[in-house]
Design an enzyme around this catalytic site. Structure first.
Site, PDB file in Angstrom:
ATOM      1  N   CYS A   1       3.781   4.612   4.796  1.00 45.40           N
ATOM      2  CA  CYS A   1       3.468   3.780   5.957  1.00 45.40           C
ATOM      3  C   CYS A   1       4.464   2.635   6.085  1.00 45.40           C
ATOM      4  O   CYS A   1       4.996   2.365   7.166  1.00 45.40           O
ATOM      5  CB  CYS A   1       2.049   3.223   5.846  1.00 45.40           C
ATOM      6  SG  CYS A   1       0.738   4.458   5.756  1.00 45.40           S
TER       7      CYS A   1
ATOM      8  N   GLY B   1       0.834  -1.196   0.000  1.00 43.44           N
ATOM      9  CA  GLY B   1       0.000   0.000   0.000  1.00 43.44           C
ATOM     10  C   GLY B   1       0.869   1.246   0.000  1.00 43.44           C
ATOM     11  O   GLY B   1       1.909   1.302  -0.662  1.00 43.44           O
ATOM     12  N   CYS B   2       0.465   2.231   0.743  1.00 45.24           N
ATOM     13  CA  CYS B   2       1.186   3.500   0.823  1.00 45.24           C
ATOM     14  C   CYS B   2       2.614   3.287   1.307  1.00 45.24           C
ATOM     15  O   CYS B   2       2.835   2.796   2.405  1.00 45.24           O
ATOM     16  CB  CYS B   2       0.441   4.451   1.770  1.00 45.24           C
ATOM     17  SG  CYS B   2       1.382   5.907   2.250  1.00 45.24           S
ATOM     18  N   TYR B   3       3.589   3.692   0.497  1.00 44.29           N
ATOM     19  CA  TYR B   3       4.967   3.431   0.907  1.00 44.29           C
ATOM     20  C   TYR B   3       5.415   4.318   2.058  1.00 44.29           C
ATOM     21  O   TYR B   3       6.386   4.013   2.741  1.00 44.29           O
ATOM     22  CB  TYR B   3       5.953   3.492  -0.262  1.00 44.29           C
ATOM     23  CG  TYR B   3       5.902   4.671  -1.196  1.00 44.29           C
ATOM     24  CD1 TYR B   3       5.538   5.945  -0.795  1.00 44.29           C
ATOM     25  CD2 TYR B   3       6.271   4.505  -2.526  1.00 44.29           C
ATOM     26  CE1 TYR B   3       5.540   7.018  -1.679  1.00 44.29           C
ATOM     27  CE2 TYR B   3       6.275   5.561  -3.432  1.00 44.29           C
ATOM     28  CZ  TYR B   3       5.901   6.816  -2.997  1.00 44.29           C
ATOM     29  OH  TYR B   3       5.900   7.884  -3.870  1.00 44.29           O
TER      30      TYR B   3
END
Length: 220
Positions: A55, A51-53
């Protein structure tokens, strides 16, 4: 990655993390997390899409044995893509983190345990409110050993029904990594007071720290 969404949507996106509460009790997870590190004189690399890198980067930076974490893109057909191009969902790339680690301190098995804790691997082409193939759950293996371990544990997680739904993580060979723009690097540490960091990344980091409390870098 809808980083500009309203805080209410950001908070709603956290709900996916709750599905991981049972993961540390899994026999497969315990096996991964308990594997001893290999005695070696060289560093190794793991490439994960979760997902969001922002995070993913913030979580893996916490682990002892992790030397560096870079955010970027992999798995697509466009050379040197920009963040804007990847966000359009037409490049084939996933947001990933390229993680250099010391196998004498942390094993690849433990890296996999951390990977499957950072996100919801049962969501196809999305993580919470971040929707698109660029947010797919991915392991880009760098060796036959990494491939074998990733496939073995994915099968066991599914056989053991650790999650309510099947793990859909793709396991594919690493080809090339394109580093994202500089402002994406070390994002959480540089922008900790930003709304997305406060309401989305921080809770994930705090939960990650609880699960891996014995494997964190010293804060002294």
């Amino acid at each position: 990655m809808k980083h500009g969404v309203l805080i209410l949507f950001q908070l709603a996106g956290l709900s996916a993390c709750a599905q991981h509460d049972n993961l540390p009790q899994s026999k497969t997870f315990q096996k991964m997390n308990g594997q001893k590190s290999e005695v070696t004189a060289h560093l190794d690399t793991a490439t994960f899409g979760a997902g969001c890198y922002w995070c993913t980067e913030a979580q893996f930076q916490q682990l002892k044995g992790v030397i560096s974490v870079e955010s970027g893109f992999s798995g697509g057909h466009v050379k040197n893509p920009s963040y804007k191009e990847v966000c359009n969902g037409t490049t084939g790339h996933a947001e990933v983190c390229n993680i250099v680690y010391d196998p004498s301190i942390i094993s690849y098995d433990e890296m996999l345990a951390a990977f499957w804790t950072t996100h919801d691997p049962t969501q196809l082409n999305r993580q919470g409110n971040d929707v698109g193939t660029q947010y797919r759950s991915s392991i880009f293996y760098h060796s036959a050993l990494q491939k074998a371990k990733a496939e073995e544990y994915k099968k066991k997680l599914n056989d053991e029904k650790v999650f309510d739904k099947p793990v859909v993580t793709e396991i594919v060979p690493f080809t090339v990594f394109y580093k994202a723009e500089d402002y994406h690097q070390d994002y959480y540490n540089a922008n900790g007071d930003a709304p997305y960091c406060s309401f989305v990344i921080r809770p994930k980091v705090e939960k990650f720290q609880k699960v891996f409390k014995d494997k964190l870098k010293s804060t002294k």
